[in-house]
Design an enzyme around this catalytic site. Structure first.
Site, PDB file in Angstrom:
ATOM      1  N   HIS A 280      25.651 120.916  14.770  1.00  0.00           N
ATOM      2  CA  HIS A 280      26.088 121.854  15.800  1.00  0.00           C
ATOM      3  C   HIS A 280      27.517 122.310  15.549  1.00  0.00           C
ATOM      4  O   HIS A 280      27.857 123.482  15.739  1.00  0.00           O
ATOM      5  CB  HIS A 280      25.957 121.182  17.166  1.00  0.00           C
ATOM      6  CG  HIS A 280      26.418 122.014  18.304  1.00  0.00           C
ATOM      7  ND1 HIS A 280      27.533 121.713  19.060  1.00  0.00           N
ATOM      8  CD2 HIS A 280      25.923 123.174  18.827  1.00  0.00           C
ATOM      9  CE1 HIS A 280      27.695 122.628  19.991  1.00  0.00           C
ATOM     10  NE2 HIS A 280      26.738 123.521  19.883  1.00  0.00           N
TER      11      HIS A 280
ATOM     12  N   GLU B  40      27.539 124.970  12.913  1.00  0.00           N
ATOM     13  CA  GLU B  40      27.142 126.264  13.480  1.00  0.00           C
ATOM     14  C   GLU B  40      28.340 126.965  14.109  1.00  0.00           C
ATOM     15  O   GLU B  40      28.546 128.173  13.928  1.00  0.00           O
ATOM     16  CB  GLU B  40      26.035 126.037  14.513  1.00  0.00           C
ATOM     17  CG  GLU B  40      25.685 127.261  15.326  1.00  0.00           C
ATOM     18  CD  GLU B  40      25.332 126.924  16.767  1.00  0.00           C
ATOM     19  OE1 GLU B  40      25.834 127.609  17.681  1.00  0.00           O
ATOM     20  OE2 GLU B  40      24.563 125.967  16.979  1.00  0.00           O
ATOM     21  N   HIS B  41      29.163 126.219  14.854  1.00  0.00           N
ATOM     22  CA  HIS B  41      30.356 126.794  15.479  1.00  0.00           C
ATOM     23  C   HIS B  41      31.364 127.252  14.424  1.00  0.00           C
ATOM     24  O   HIS B  41      31.924 128.342  14.508  1.00  0.00           O
ATOM     25  CB  HIS B  41      31.023 125.755  16.385  1.00  0.00           C
ATOM     26  CG  HIS B  41      30.422 125.667  17.750  1.00  0.00           C
ATOM     27  ND1 HIS B  41      31.149 125.873  18.899  1.00  0.00           N
ATOM     28  CD2 HIS B  41      29.161 125.406  18.159  1.00  0.00           C
ATOM     29  CE1 HIS B  41      30.361 125.740  19.953  1.00  0.00           C
ATOM     30  NE2 HIS B  41      29.143 125.433  19.531  1.00  0.00           N
TER      31      HIS B  41
ATOM     32  N   GLU C 111      32.273 121.681  26.076  1.00  0.00           N
ATOM     33  CA  GLU C 111      30.833 121.890  26.196  1.00  0.00           C
ATOM     34  C   GLU C 111      30.130 120.589  26.587  1.00  0.00           C
ATOM     35  O   GLU C 111      29.224 120.584  27.429  1.00  0.00           O
ATOM     36  CB  GLU C 111      30.282 122.416  24.869  1.00  0.00           C
ATOM     37  CG  GLU C 111      28.854 122.903  24.920  1.00  0.00           C
ATOM     38  CD  GLU C 111      28.402 123.531  23.611  1.00  0.00           C
ATOM     39  OE1 GLU C 111      27.198 123.851  23.511  1.00  0.00           O
ATOM     40  OE2 GLU C 111      29.218 123.679  22.685  1.00  0.00           O
TER      41      GLU C 111
END
Length: 432
Positions: A47, A50-51, A127
């Site tokens: 993840h 991806e960022h 997040e």
């Protein structure tokens, strides 16, 4: 229009579906790796990658990436799941070349700047905090963790604050080299696009992309079942009950989708009508079926107030058990119609269709013709669904997850006993 495909010499698949009556194109790169491919110390790195992909390349700064795509009115984004990671854009048809160049640039030449990395770690920490403050989201993560205990397939995609904080730029590069490669990637474009045009754009940028450097997944996911409970002082309780489901390629994959729809797939479903409409025991109740390449998870979610939990659980469990002896062709036909409509309606969205094409190729090695899927649904009878219900609900250890005021929630062993006694009672009733 039929899906056109070409496989490059390095194994990368290029697929397009031309839509003559639209002006836009959705295009993207899907890689067959996700959070379950992380090593234990890498939890959350898929993840984070991806960022970080949008935080600058050798040719573009993070601002350049945003400005270039929005200069032409386009959109760009990415997504990480348990088994795939995707990078995609939506642009007008004349900007396919630009969007392809940006996506390939971030895949091939992301710099993973240390300053950007520290900022993005902070963003993900926020997040994570937001997820923890949202019980109706985080309960699903805890549900998966209880169902696949100690396994990557059950871990949250987001990772943890502790693991995220340890990652370095070198680790991101190492993970990218290990898990990304032409042999597990597909490029898809849907909309106002010609296959040959998109093929040339991809081939010119990715034809020299090598295979991923890691080994194949060493072990299959194994459903364990179990429970997670977190008492919080909230106005409502989020409760999940689950069972072992079916993987994508299993014979009962489509039957499991129908079973979930009959049980809790809409306002006409068993659970909605009995628990919400007739008894008013919750404000939300639904059933779902998640599939992975080698495992699955069948789940039921209910959101209710503390005062209704004690009555809700026995009613819910009884509804589960009666399905194996009491399901009509009318219910199955209605569920089939819902799934058929969902399939066809989602295909009208270029984004949904691109994701569907990628997912089917990565799972089946081909795009499934719509009629083939509809035929598989049409072949499923009420008798088969009843048999599947018995095997699903009585044949596996349950998974229970809850967050909120859980004092009245039935103990785990009592839930197991209730399931066992209920099936005996329904069999006796059917025999008489």
């Amino acid at each position: 229009m039929p899906v056109e495909t070409t496989t490059l010499a390095n194994g990368l698949i290029v697929a397009t579906e031309h839509r003559p009556h639209v002006e836009s194109v959705v295009l993207g790169l899907w890689n067959h790796s996700g959070s379950r491919d992380e090593r234990p110390e890498e939890h959350g790195i898929a993840h984070l990658l991806e960022h970080m992909a949008f935080k600058g390349t050798g040719r573009r700064s993070a601002e350049d990436i945003a400005v270039e795509i929005e200069n032409v009115g386009g959109e760009i984004n990415a997504s990480t799941s348990v088994e795939t990671t995707s990078f995609f854009a939506r642009v007008l048809k004349e900007d396919v070349g630009l969007a392809t160049d940006i996506l390939c640039d971030i895949l091939r030449d992301s710099v993973f700047d240390e300053d950007e990395l520290q900022r993005e770690k902070h963003v993900i920490a926020q997040e994570l905090g937001a997820a923890m403050d949202t019980p109706d989201d985080i309960v699903f993560d805890r549900f998966a963790e209880a169902a696949f205990q100690g396994q990557p397939v059950g871990r949250s995609v987001l990772g943890t604050r502790e693991t995220i904080e340890t990652f370095s730029s070198d680790q991101l590069r190492s993970y990218l080299a290990r898990e990304y490669g032409a042999d597990r990637m597909i490029a898809v474009a849907v909309g106002a696009v010609e296959h040959d045009v998109f093929l040339r754009e991809i081939e010119s940028r990715l034809s020299d992309l090598g295979p991923h450097a890691g080994a194949q997944r060493a072990t299959d996911a194994v459903y364990t079942g179990g429970e997670f409970r977190e008492s919080r002082s909230l106005l409502d309780a989020q409760i999940l009950i689950g069972f072992e489901g079916k993987p994508f390629l299993a014979r009962d994959f489509y039957a499991s989708q129908i079973l979930a729809t009959v049980l809790g797939g809409g306002m006409s479903s068993r659970l909605f009508q009995e628990i919400r409409e007739r008894r008013g025991l919750c404000y939300s109740v639904s059933a779902f079926h998640w599939s992975f390449s080698d495992a699955g998870l069948f789940g039921i979610h209910a959101a209710t107030g503390e005062e209704d939990i004690e009555e809700l659980l026995p009613v819910l469990l009884d509804q589960i058990c009666t399905l194996s002896n009491d399901i009509s062709e009318e219910e199955v036909s209605r569920a089939r119609a819902q799934l058929r409509a969902s399939l066809l309606m989602s295909s009208e969205s270029s984004m949904s269709r691109a994701s569907q094409i990628a997912r089917q190729f990565l799972t089946h090695g081909r795009v499934l013709p719509r009629q083939e899927v509809l035929d598989r649904l049409n072949d499923i009878s009420a008798e088969r669904i009843a048999d599947l219900a018995h095997r699903t609900f009585m044949g596996s250890v349950p998974t229970v997850a809850g967050i909120g005021p859980l004092g009245p929630l039935m103990p785990y062993d009592a839930i197991q006993r209730r399931l066992g006694s209920s099936v005996v009672e329904t069999r006796q009733a059917a025999a008489s």
